[in-house]
Scaffold this active site. Structure first.
Site, PDB file in Angstrom:
ATOM      1  CG  ASP A 157      -1.781   1.240   1.284  1.00 21.02           C
ATOM      2  OD1 ASP A 157      -1.602   2.142   0.439  1.00 21.02           O
ATOM      3  OD2 ASP A 157      -2.647   1.306   2.173  1.00 21.02           O
TER       4      ASP A 157
ATOM      5  CE1 TYR B  23      -7.349  10.523 -11.105  1.00 20.96           C
ATOM      6  CE2 TYR B  23      -8.076  11.896 -12.949  1.00 20.96           C
ATOM      7  CZ  TYR B  23      -7.309  10.848 -12.449  1.00 20.96           C
ATOM      8  OH  TYR B  23      -6.497  10.147 -13.310  1.00 20.96           O
TER       9      TYR B  23
ATOM     10  CE  LYS C 193     -23.528   1.926 -19.940  1.00 23.11           C
ATOM     11  NZ  LYS C 193     -23.908   3.356 -19.906  1.00 23.11           N
TER      12      LYS C 193
HETATM   13  P1  NAD Z   1      -5.968   1.623 -12.777  1.00 29.23           P
HETATM   14  O1  NAD Z   1      -6.988   1.940 -11.736  1.00 29.23           O
HETATM   15  O2  NAD Z   1      -6.234   0.483 -13.690  1.00 29.23           O
HETATM   16  O3  NAD Z   1      -4.539   1.394 -12.095  1.00 29.23           O
HETATM   17  C1  NAD Z   1      -4.119   2.086 -10.960  1.00 29.23           C
HETATM   18  C2  NAD Z   1      -3.593   1.058  -9.982  1.00 29.23           C
HETATM   19  O4  NAD Z   1      -3.091   1.742  -8.829  1.00 29.23           O
HETATM   20  C3  NAD Z   1      -4.663   0.090  -9.491  1.00 29.23           C
HETATM   21  O5  NAD Z   1      -4.333  -1.256  -9.830  1.00 29.23           O
HETATM   22  C4  NAD Z   1      -4.702   0.290  -7.990  1.00 29.23           C
HETATM   23  O6  NAD Z   1      -4.905  -0.907  -7.269  1.00 29.23           O
HETATM   24  C5  NAD Z   1      -3.330   0.879  -7.736  1.00 29.23           C
HETATM   25  N1  NAD Z   1      -3.317   1.608  -6.474  1.00 29.23           N
HETATM   26  C6  NAD Z   1      -4.253   2.462  -5.989  1.00 29.23           C
HETATM   27  N2  NAD Z   1      -3.914   2.881  -4.774  1.00 29.23           N
HETATM   28  C7  NAD Z   1      -2.726   2.265  -4.469  1.00 29.23           C
HETATM   29  C8  NAD Z   1      -1.897   2.273  -3.331  1.00 29.23           C
HETATM   30  N3  NAD Z   1      -2.209   2.992  -2.246  1.00 29.23           N
HETATM   31  N4  NAD Z   1      -0.778   1.529  -3.344  1.00 29.23           N
HETATM   32  C9  NAD Z   1      -0.462   0.772  -4.438  1.00 29.23           C
HETATM   33  N5  NAD Z   1      -1.224   0.730  -5.543  1.00 29.23           N
HETATM   34  C10 NAD Z   1      -2.343   1.468  -5.563  1.00 29.23           C
HETATM   35  O7  NAD Z   1      -5.744   2.967 -13.585  1.00 29.23           O
HETATM   36  P2  NAD Z   1      -4.952   3.230 -14.942  1.00 29.23           P
HETATM   37  O8  NAD Z   1      -5.951   3.578 -15.968  1.00 29.23           O
HETATM   38  O9  NAD Z   1      -3.993   2.153 -15.198  1.00 29.23           O
HETATM   39  O10 NAD Z   1      -4.179   4.576 -14.549  1.00 29.23           O
HETATM   40  C11 NAD Z   1      -2.794   4.604 -14.237  1.00 29.23           C
HETATM   41  C12 NAD Z   1      -2.396   6.044 -13.920  1.00 29.23           C
HETATM   42  O11 NAD Z   1      -2.689   6.876 -15.042  1.00 29.23           O
HETATM   43  C13 NAD Z   1      -3.138   6.638 -12.719  1.00 29.23           C
HETATM   44  O12 NAD Z   1      -2.277   7.476 -12.011  1.00 29.23           O
HETATM   45  C14 NAD Z   1      -4.211   7.468 -13.377  1.00 29.23           C
HETATM   46  O13 NAD Z   1      -4.652   8.525 -12.545  1.00 29.23           O
HETATM   47  C15 NAD Z   1      -3.492   7.961 -14.622  1.00 29.23           C
HETATM   48  N6  NAD Z   1      -4.416   8.348 -15.700  1.00 29.23           N
HETATM   49  C16 NAD Z   1      -5.144   7.379 -16.342  1.00 29.23           C
HETATM   50  C17 NAD Z   1      -6.015   7.754 -17.362  1.00 29.23           C
HETATM   51  C18 NAD Z   1      -6.832   6.736 -18.119  1.00 29.23           C
HETATM   52  O14 NAD Z   1      -7.571   7.122 -19.034  1.00 29.23           O
HETATM   53  N7  NAD Z   1      -6.750   5.449 -17.810  1.00 29.23           N
HETATM   54  C19 NAD Z   1      -6.155   9.106 -17.693  1.00 29.23           C
HETATM   55  C20 NAD Z   1      -5.428  10.051 -17.005  1.00 29.23           C
HETATM   56  C21 NAD Z   1      -4.544   9.652 -16.012  1.00 29.23           C
END
Ligand code: NAD
Length: 332
Positions: free
Chosen positions: A55, A150, A201
């Site tokens: 974590d 966010y 969907k």
């Molecule tokens: P995701 O939710 O699939 O992956 C994020 C991972 O972080 C999850 O598996 C979660 O379990 C892990 N996590 C959360 N809290 C944690 C903690 N305290 N310790 C360890 N792990 C933790 O999201 P994603 O789409 O893969 O996004 C990855 C990054 O890219 C994130 O920072 C997200 O904000 C950023 N982002 C994503 C998008 C998108 O469209 N997917 C857009 C903008 C920014």
């Protein structure tokens, strides 16, 4: 041959899983993947990679995760689509503890390269009020009026990366991702984003024979969507570049949500009656990525067509749903 250790946080998630897969494809063997989810829930896992459940909101866990690393891709965040981030602002803001502790660990452990995944949600809301949006330039994040919760967390963490670079000499690079989609990501449960939600969907409608679909908002809101392969290439290009300030990483192919549904319907070979839920979370009215800086600095921009990326995403979600018997088997 000895290789420097690369750590990917959030590696059990969508983008992190693909990044680890790509680093392996390139021949990196010294990799550590970290996520707080149980290993059984990671989207992608690789036996040859050291996979740790930690974590990272906890300070000690960040020091443990980053110990011995040369490069860190910090992708861990508590996040999801509009349905999640509009209703979980405090949880989204708590990701600041991950980024704070990861930056402190990176500074204290002498990490050579640190990447932070920011988001287009940092952009000021008053620049995104029209569906016919002017693409967002990096400078449009200020004066600050980001997505509540966010977006504020991302903007603050971007700022921390800047000051850790300026004050402590830490090598930090930041990309502002615009809507990333693709296989091996969330498509149900409340954290899914528009492309995956619409694929799901459409599959449900096609397989159940109930040929209708609920769309959040009036369908005229616009976005651009970046296929995962472009995101993974751009992430690594930005980390290795001289670009010090946060930079857009997104597609510039603007579509309305109705057009997104059109494309998925074409892939599925169905036409659905559309029910618009105007009370559902829908985010800003229009958003697109201005890639002028990316093109100037890196000579490249995300270029995988939405039609092609959605085809692969749809097929993967279909296989998951049929495999899990969430829908009866029909021709995809
Ligand atoms: P995701 O939710 O699939 O992956 C994020 C991972 O972080 C999850 O598996 C979660 O379990 C892990 N996590 C959360 N809290 C944690 C903690 N305290 N310790 C360890 N792990 C933790 O999201 P994603 O789409 O893969 O996004 C990855 C990054 O890219 C994130 O920072 C997200 O904000 C950023 N982002 C994503 C998008 C998108 O469209 N997917 C857009 C903008 C920014």
């Amino acid at each position: 041959m000895y290789q420097d250790l690369i750590v990917v946080t959030g590696a059990g998630g969508f983008i992190g899983g693909h990044l680890v897969a790509d680093l392996l494809r390139q021949g990196h063997t010294h990799l550590r993947a970290v996520d707080c989810k149980p290993l059984s829930q990671w989207y992608q896992r690789f036996p040859e990679v050291e996979s740790r459940r930690l974590d990272l909101s906890l300070r000690e866990a960040c020091y443990e995760a980053l110990d011995g690393a040369h490069t860190v891709y910090n992708l861990a965040a508590d996040m999801g689509g509009m349905g999640f981030i509009e209703n979980n602002k405090a949880l989204c803001m708590l990701s600041v503890t991950i980024n704070t502790h990861a930056l402190l660990a990176a500074r204290d452990l002498g990490i050579e390269q640190y990447f932070f995944a920011s988001s287009a949600c940092v952009y000021a809301a008053d620049r995104q009020t029209s569906a016919d949006v002017i693409p967002l330039r990096e400078c449009d994040a200020y004066p600050a009026l980001p997505e509540d919760g966010y977006g504020w967390e991302k903007l603050f963490s971007e700022r921390m990366c800047r000051h850790f670079r300026e004050d402590f000499g830490l090598y930090t690079r930041v990309a502002r991702y615009h809507n990333v989609y693709g296989p091996h990501g969330t498509y149900q449960g409340g954290r899914e984003k528009a492309p995956a939600a619409i694929c799901r969907k459409v599959i449900e409608a096609k397989c159940s024979g109930r040929h209708e679909i609920e769309i959040w908002g009036d369908g005229h809101q616009t976005r651009s969507f970046m296929y995962i392969d472009d995101c993974i290439k751009g992430t690594q290009d930005i980390l290795h570049s001289d670009i010090l300030e946060p930079i857009n990483l997104g597609s510039a192919q603007l579509v309305s949500i109705n057009q997104l549904v059109d494309i998925v319907e074409d892939i599925a070979g169905v036409k659905l009656r559309r029910n618009y839920n105007l009370a559902a979370p829908k985010g800003v009215r229009g958003r697109n990525s201005d890639n002028t800086q990316m093109l100037a600095e890196l000579g490249w921009e995300p270029n995988i067509r939405l039609e092609d990326g959605l085809e692969k995403t749809y097929r993967w979600i279909y296989d998951q749903m049929v495999g899990a018997l969430q829908v009866p088997t029909l021709a995809a």
